[in-house]
Every structure is written in C-alpha cells, then in structure tokens.
Write an enzyme that holds these catalytic residues in place. Structure first.
Site, PDB file in Angstrom:
ATOM      1  N   PHE A 174      95.306  83.361  50.544  1.00 35.90           N
ATOM      2  CA  PHE A 174      96.681  82.881  50.539  1.00 35.90           C
ATOM      3  C   PHE A 174      96.799  81.849  51.664  1.00 35.90           C
ATOM      4  CE2 PHE A 174     101.211  83.162  51.628  1.00 35.90           C
ATOM      5  CZ  PHE A 174     101.774  83.015  50.369  1.00 35.90           C
ATOM      6  N   ASP A 206      93.384  91.799  54.536  1.00 31.89           N
ATOM      7  CA  ASP A 206      94.772  91.588  54.123  1.00 31.89           C
ATOM      8  C   ASP A 206      95.001  92.419  52.866  1.00 31.89           C
ATOM      9  OD1 ASP A 206      97.127  90.649  52.894  1.00 31.89           O
ATOM     10  OD2 ASP A 206      96.907  88.659  53.771  1.00 31.89           O
ATOM     11  N   TYR A 251     106.969  94.421  51.069  1.00 33.03           N
ATOM     12  CA  TYR A 251     108.010  94.063  50.090  1.00 33.03           C
ATOM     13  C   TYR A 251     107.479  93.914  48.676  1.00 33.03           C
ATOM     14  CZ  TYR A 251     106.299  89.475  51.712  1.00 33.03           C
ATOM     15  OH  TYR A 251     105.504  88.421  52.100  1.00 33.03           O
ATOM     16  N   LYS A 252     106.180  94.102  48.471  1.00 33.16           N
ATOM     17  CA  LYS A 252     105.619  94.019  47.118  1.00 33.16           C
ATOM     18  C   LYS A 252     105.575  95.414  46.501  1.00 33.16           C
ATOM     19  CE  LYS A 252     102.786  90.047  48.550  1.00 33.16           C
ATOM     20  NZ  LYS A 252     103.618  88.952  47.992  1.00 33.16           N
ATOM     21  N   ARG A 281     101.553  84.606  36.040  1.00 38.14           N
ATOM     22  CA  ARG A 281     101.112  85.796  36.781  1.00 38.14           C
ATOM     23  C   ARG A 281     102.062  86.959  36.492  1.00 38.14           C
ATOM     24  NH1 ARG A 281     100.636  86.345  43.302  1.00 38.14           N
ATOM     25  NH2 ARG A 281     102.882  86.407  42.994  1.00 38.14           N
TER      26      ARG A 281
END
Length: 394
Positions: free
Chosen positions: A126, A195, A220-221, A369
């Site tokens: 990312f 990560d 938050y995912k 996605r």
C-alpha cells in the site's frame, strides 16, 4: 429460482455465523466493501452516547480513572490479541496505521544494530507503507530496497536490518506466506514487520506461533471499529525491553505524571504509546469488538473461503465469458478475504453496481474489488452480487 440461488439458500441455512448479522446495522444493500470500512455494530451508538453524555459530560476528568480511559490502549489491545494470535500484554492501541508503521520500522532498525544498513519493503505494498519506509530509511541512514514478497528470501543477507511486508495484498487479495517469510527474515538475523490491515479479523494470523517480531494494523476494516478508528502495534514479548520507539511521549514514559525532563520508557507494550489517546474513537472500537464474543477466527476463515469460492462459482455461472478476469489467487492458502476482478471499464462498472445496491470498490486502473466479511455477509448476498454484476456487464 436459479441453481446458484438454490445453493445460496442451502448454504445460508447451515451457516453457523448467520446469527451475527443481527448485531450490525444493515439495510438491503449488498455490502462488499468491509475490507475498506466495516459495517456499524449495533451496540456502538449507545456506547458512544454513554461515553459522551455520562463519562465526558458528567464525570469529566474523573473518567480517566473511573471510566478506565487511561488503560484503554492496552485493555483494547488485549481484546484484539486473540484475533491475531497473540497473548495478552503485547498489543497497544492508538495512533494511525501510518504512525505505527514508522514506530515499528525505526524500532526494528534500531534493534537490528549498526552493522545492518539495508531495509527491505514489499514492492507491492500500500503506497503509504512505502512512503513511511522511505522516510524511515532516511531517518536511520539505511538504504531502502523494494522487493516482491516471493523474492524476499533470496534478497536477505547480513546487511538486512528489517523487512516490512503486507500479509494480504490490498489490490489482489493475495495472501502472503507469513510463517515462511518470518522464519526466513529471522534466520537472516533481521527483524520482521508485518502489516495486518487486510487480514486481522478475516483469517488466522498466528503472531506468537510464527515468531513475528513486530506488527501493525488498522481496526476500521474487518474489525469494524469505525472510520478513522485507532490502529495497533504488536511488539513480541521477548523484544519489548529492546524496543526503542522513535516517538517517545509522556504516555509511553515509565512515570507519565512525573513530568521528568529525561525519558525512561515504560515497561512492555506500553512503550508503544505516544500521546493522549483518542478516547471517543478508542471506546467506540472497544464496543465494536464485542461482536467477536463467542466467535473463533477459524470459523470466520472457513466461511470466508466458502463465500469467496461461491462468489467465483456464481460469477462463472452468470457473467459472460471473457468479460472479467480474476486476479485473486484461487488456492485457499494464497487468498485473503476478497476477490479482485479485472475489467476494462471497472470504474464505470462499480458506479453502476453501487447504484443497483451492490457496494464494492474500484482500484485503478481496472480492478473491481469485493471484500467478504463473514460476520454479516451471507451466501444470498454473494449470489445477488454476482447476478447484478452480470446484468451490469451485459
């Protein structure tokens, strides 16, 4: 009713996690973007109202002690710990993922020692992780080398200080070999930093079991902590007395209220703290984590694989051949909890999907996605999403 729809009905009937859906605030939209922002757990609004009205509004400063605000970072870290395979006392919650990546990387380089002058970073990472890795390299006088995860074992050497890797690729959903890569990094005498943003809450991680040194992740995912909810930092117990954070703050001081001019790091994972915790977001996250009560990560992983398998079956059954290409690995051992489909007009297709009640997301230049969050996504949702996708592409 179509054959996939009949199968969806049967699969939902035997889904042991189906009851969890009632613990979220949902509507008739098929929400397949929980790998970006998890749905709202129903318990959170009432808990946040209590934090605001009573703990802050009535108790005010007393809440740091009486409402447990001061110990929230380590207490909530211990709630997250079993979801990533860690024993208590190794995770502290606070700051953003980016800030925690910086703490972990610079801390890793400092632990590795002066004789190692190279920092490896996942070449497919990312973007922010890459930016932070570049800055960490400059701060510590190391050379940064981007390497594809599969090529890391061959790139390791006695110059390697630390390696930053993503457990799951955010674009494709590819699951990287955390046990094997961690072992290779540690055998080379370097420090492994992972990560976990796209794996925590979706599949077993096994931080303690696999000897991971340092790890970071957002909440938050798949952990449903809410927009901008605080991230976390894992420091393996055996390394805690050597972890030297580049961001020492009064909250990570051994005597935070001593107001001493010299810094002495707190014991254990507490040295990963920096400044005053973001209490409103922190306690919203703590409430959100209650949806995990009674849930095993292994059961979540089993359903995740079943959902993604079924989605691919439905896409094959409904979508015209050649219209999309799956870029997510098919083997279970190489797949996270998302499916990425390549499509020439992906940006426009996703906009039309959202208009038709199927929410995923678009990653430039050509990827659709879809994230599958087993606590609230069912098999009927999956069948509907594939059917709407086919109609949108027709």
């Amino acid at each position: 009713m179509s054959e996939p729809a009949e199968r969806a009905k049967k699969l939902d009937a035997v889904d042991e996690l189906a009851g969890k859906r009632a613990e979220f605030v949902l509507d008739d939209v098929v929400y397949l973007d929980g790998n970006s922002l998890g749905a709202l757990p129903a318990v959170v609004p009432g808990r946040v109202e209590d934090v605001v009205r009573r703990q802050w509004g009535e108790l005010r400063i007393r809440s740091w002690e009486e409402s447990g605000w001061w110990t929230a970072p380590e207490r909530i870290g211990d709630r997250i710990a079993p979801l990533v395979g860690a024993a208590p006392g190794q995770i502290v919650v606070g700051d953003s993922t980016s800030v925690n990546v910086l703490k972990a990387l610079v801390g890793a380089v400092r632990m590795a020692g002066d004789g190692r002058d190279e920092l490896l970073v996942d070449a497919t990472t990312f973007p922010t992780d890459g930016y932070i890795a570049e800055s960490a390299a400059r701060m510590t006088g190391r050379t940064l080398r981007p390497v594809a995860p599969a090529d890391v074992p061959g790139a390791l050497g006695d110059r390697t200080a630390a390696v930053l890797l993503n457990h799951v690729d955010y674009r494709t959903g590819r699951l990287h070999d955390l046990p094997g890569l961690t072992a290779a990094v540690r055998e080379a005498g370097a420090v492994a930093v992972w990560d976990l943003c796209h794996s925590a809450g979706a599949l077993p991680v096994g931080l303690d079991e696999h000897g991971v040194d340092l790890a970071v992740g957002c909440t938050y995912k798949y952990l449903n902590g809410g927009p901008g909810s605080p991230a976390y930092l894992y420091v393996r117990r055996e390394l805690q007395d050597r972890f030297d954070s580049p961001l020492p703050g009064w909250n990570s001081h051994a005597e935070p209220f001593g107001m001493r001019s010299d810094f002495e790091a707190a014991p254990g994972a507490l040295r990963g703290r920096v400044g005053t915790p973001d209490i409103l977001s922190m306690l919203a996250l703590e409430a959100a984590l209650e949806v995990w009560d009674g849930v095993s990560v292994e059961a979540v992983r089993a359903k995740s694989l079943a959902l993604t398998d079924f989605f691919l079956e439905c896409v094959a059954a409904y979508v015209p051949e050649g219209r999309v290409e799956c870029v997510t690995p098919l083997p279970h051992g190489e797949r996270g909890s998302q499916i990425a489909l390549r499509c020439d007009d992906a940006g426009d297709v996703m906009k039309r999907l959202i208009e038709r009640g199927v929410v995923g997301d678009f990653r430039a230049p050509d990827v659709l996605r879809f994230g599958f969050t087993p606590l609230y996504v069912g098999f009927a949702d999956v069948e509907r999403a594939a059917r709407v996708l086919a109609r949108t592409l027709a």
